[in-house]
Design an enzyme around this catalytic site. Structure first.
Site, PDB file in Angstrom:
ATOM      1  CG  ASP A  32      49.171  44.733  27.394  1.00 39.62           C
ATOM      2  OD1 ASP A  32      48.027  44.343  27.729  1.00 39.62           O
ATOM      3  OD2 ASP A  32      49.685  44.450  26.302  1.00 39.62           O
ATOM      4  CG  ASP A  34      38.187  34.615  36.402  1.00 38.13           C
ATOM      5  OD1 ASP A  34      38.331  33.394  36.580  1.00 38.13           O
ATOM      6  OD2 ASP A  34      38.803  35.238  35.520  1.00 38.13           O
ATOM      7  CG  ASP A  64      35.328  37.898  30.489  1.00 36.00           C
ATOM      8  OD1 ASP A  64      34.741  38.942  30.168  1.00 36.00           O
ATOM      9  OD2 ASP A  64      36.108  37.825  31.451  1.00 36.00           O
TER      10      ASP A  64
HETATM   11  P1  AMP Z   1      40.558  36.198  31.172  1.00 37.41           P
HETATM   12  O1  AMP Z   1      41.247  34.872  31.139  1.00 37.41           O
HETATM   13  O2  AMP Z   1      40.657  36.983  29.887  1.00 37.41           O
HETATM   14  O3  AMP Z   1      39.162  36.108  31.649  1.00 37.41           O
HETATM   15  O4  AMP Z   1      41.372  37.113  32.211  1.00 37.41           O
HETATM   16  C1  AMP Z   1      41.693  36.705  33.512  1.00 37.41           C
HETATM   17  C2  AMP Z   1      42.205  37.877  34.297  1.00 37.41           C
HETATM   18  O5  AMP Z   1      43.353  38.429  33.661  1.00 37.41           O
HETATM   19  C3  AMP Z   1      41.225  39.027  34.452  1.00 37.41           C
HETATM   20  O6  AMP Z   1      41.438  39.583  35.714  1.00 37.41           O
HETATM   21  C4  AMP Z   1      41.649  39.974  33.365  1.00 37.41           C
HETATM   22  O7  AMP Z   1      41.282  41.313  33.629  1.00 37.41           O
HETATM   23  C5  AMP Z   1      43.145  39.806  33.377  1.00 37.41           C
HETATM   24  N1  AMP Z   1      43.770  40.120  32.082  1.00 37.41           N
HETATM   25  C6  AMP Z   1      43.724  39.392  30.943  1.00 37.41           C
HETATM   26  N2  AMP Z   1      44.427  39.990  29.968  1.00 37.41           N
HETATM   27  C7  AMP Z   1      44.943  41.129  30.499  1.00 37.41           C
HETATM   28  C8  AMP Z   1      45.762  42.182  30.001  1.00 37.41           C
HETATM   29  N3  AMP Z   1      46.215  42.195  28.753  1.00 37.41           N
HETATM   30  N4  AMP Z   1      46.069  43.187  30.843  1.00 37.41           N
HETATM   31  C9  AMP Z   1      45.637  43.200  32.108  1.00 37.41           C
HETATM   32  N5  AMP Z   1      44.877  42.245  32.639  1.00 37.41           N
HETATM   33  C10 AMP Z   1      44.521  41.218  31.855  1.00 37.41           C
HETATM   34 MG    MG Z   2      37.754  37.046  32.255  1.00 40.87          MG
END
Ligand code: AMP
Ligand code: MG
Length: 497
Positions: free
Chosen positions: A137, A264, A274
């Site tokens: 979202d 990532d 992150d």
């Molecule tokens: P993370 O595990 O938080 O590092 O996120 C992994 C991927 O998921 C990244 O590409 C983030 O931008 C995407 N992501 C995580 N949460 C959301 C969210 N609520 N809405 C859109 N993208 C998300």
């Molecule tokens: Mg991330």
């Protein structure tokens, strides 16, 4: 380069007339690297936490940072003149598996500004959907935003490389996770938010021209010495490995578990980036898994250094089209294997208060870790109490942490003998800046979050002040430096954020 008066948007109050110089360097790499778009506004934002020291370091006007104009801009409800917001594209390996395209799904890069500390990028995390949001979202919830804000500043306070957090703003807008929560935005800053995954993206898609543009950009801006090397891209890989080795040593030495070390989430600058299901160890358990979603324990505390190496290998793989010679890529990764243990050893010797190295010190560090693990001793409290250990004292406060007193006594004897060769003034100085009194334990964050959900942000402010100076005594704040309460063990932190 655009220079613009930081004027408030219509109806948002008077401008204080400061000027930010936006470079928008990443945007200039072109459309293959990002999508330009505006942040999506949130209704009636309010301040949750502000780091005035980050504002100062960014050269932001102090008065502006208190204004409605700042609140609007840092929530994404207005765009700072001269900035050119974008979401960047990256890919990555998640939990050991190629995940394909990811990208800034909820973070928007406003651009980079010139500051007294060099160029700094500013990002808004939670500023709405982007072309890379996939099923998400585009939002971040208050809970995880407070955790990221506080931990960024805590890590900086500990002297550990990290992205910084300028502020958190909140809104009553509902966000659906396991339950309904509310939205928040973290404004964060770093010289660059480029990840290993950015390189993997262009490599795996066969976009080798773009891969080269990205690598040249990173070399020219952050690793200029690599340009002089016979193979600049192998030199880049080696330089990133070196920074990552130092980062892992820093994490391990303070008992920090990141929780989601996917490629990532690995910074090309060796920064902690992150903040999700992270945790500082309470009781010392080498196999501790902080992420409730990590069933296999891939990112357990004691696996982090190897996982970082695995991730560096992925970066090496991604850079192969530029390095061309596999042997050279492998050779560039090699120094990590010695640098990490050396850097960890140096940090542990400092924690023990040993300003020089002696032959038996490796064994002393090993026996310390073993003793802490077998007694499940609180990691932070052990080290802080060790500051007060002398060979002559009865070391009661320290011994009280151990149920196996005999093992402790044997260790204390070994340590006392070593201290006979150490200048006590030097030792005290070293330990005071190596063994923090305050770390962001889960339960401390949780208490501040619970209050913040009720619009009481004083807990966030208090923690920020303690964590920005974690080695100071802060008289009167003993409870923040104490053992975790029993309920802390039941806190479950997952990837949901
Ligand atoms: P993370 O595990 O938080 O590092 O996120 C992994 C991927 O998921 C990244 O590409 C983030 O931008 C995407 N992501 C995580 N949460 C959301 C969210 N609520 N809405 C859109 N993208 C998300
Ligand atoms: Mg991330």
């Amino acid at each position: 380069m655009t220079s613009a008066n930081l004027s408030a948007p219509d109806g948002a109050g008077p401008s204080t007339g400061i000027t930010l110089t936006w470079n928008n360097s990443f945007a200039q790499l072109g459309g293959d690297f990002s999508t330009r778009l505006r942040p999506q506004p949130l209704p009636a934002p309010y301040w949750v936490g502000r780091s005035r020291s980050v504002a100062r370091e960014l050269g932001l006007d102090a008065e502006w940072f208190e204004s409605q104009a700042a609140l609007d801009a840092l929530t994404g409800n207005s765009v700072l003149p001269g900035s050119d917001p974008l979401a960047s594209v990256y890919s990555g390996h998640q939990f050991g598996v190629w995940a394909g395209q990811l990208g800034d799904g909820r973070a928007l890069l406003l651009g980079d500004i010139s500051t007294p500390h060099g160029l700094q990028e500013i990002q808004l995390k939670g500023a709405g959907k982007t072309p890379y949001s996939r099923m998400g979202d585009g939002r971040a919830v208050l809970r995880s935003s407070i955790r990221e804000f506080l931990c960024s500043e805590a890590m900086h306070g500990l002297g550990i490389p990290t992205t910084r957090a300028l502020c958190v703003t909140g809104s009553n807008a509902a966000v659906r996770r396991e339950e309904i929560e509310t939205a928040a935005v973290v404004a964060r800053a770093a010289p660059s938010f480029i990840r290993f995954g950015h390189f993997e993206h262009f490599s795996y898609n066969g976009q080798h021209a773009q891969l080269k543009v990205l690598a040249d950009y990173v070399i020219d801006r952050f690793y200029p010495d690599c340009r002089e090397a016979p193979q600049p891209y192998a030199a880049l890989l080696e330089a990133v490995s070196e920074k990552t080795a130092h980062l892992m040593a820093a994490w391990q030495s303070v008992g920090f578990c990141h929780g989601v070390m996917n490629t990532d989430n690995m910074s090309i600058l060796g920064l902690t980036i992150d903040y999700g299901p992270f945790q500082f160890l309470d009781a010392f358990d080498p196999g501790h898994i902080c992420n409730h979603s990590d069933a296999q324990g891939r990112y357990a505390y004691n696996k982090q250094p190897n996982m970082a190496y695995w991730n560096l290998f992925c970066l090496g793989q991604a850079l192969l089209p530029l390095i061309e010679n596999q042997e050279q890529a492998l050779a560039a990764l090699e120094p990590y294997k010695t640098l990490f243990p050396e850097a960890l050893q140096a940090r542990m010797l400092a924690k023990l208060g040993l300003p020089d190295v002696r032959a038996d010190d490796k064994a002393l560090v090993e026996s310390t870790f073993k003793l802490l693990a077998s007694n499940k001793v609180d990691y932070t409290i052990f080290w802080r109490r060790l500051n007060g250990f002398t060979a002559q004292s009865g070391h009661e406060p320290l011994r009280d942490l151990f149920f196996d007193r005999e093992s402790f006594n044997a260790w204390a004897l070994q340590y006392s003998e070593r201290l006979a060769h150490v200048d006590q003034g030097l030792r005290a100085d070293l330990m005071l800046k190596s063994n923090p009194r305050f770390v962001l334990r889960n339960h401390l964050g949780e208490e501040a979050i619970r209050a913040a959900k009720l619009k009481d942000f004083s807990g966030v402010d208090t923690l920020l002040a303690l964590l920005q100076a974690p080695f100071d005594e802060h008289a009167g704040y003993d409870s923040f430096a104490g053992f975790p309460p029993d309920w802390a063990a039941s806190i479950e932190i997952s990837c949901s954020s």
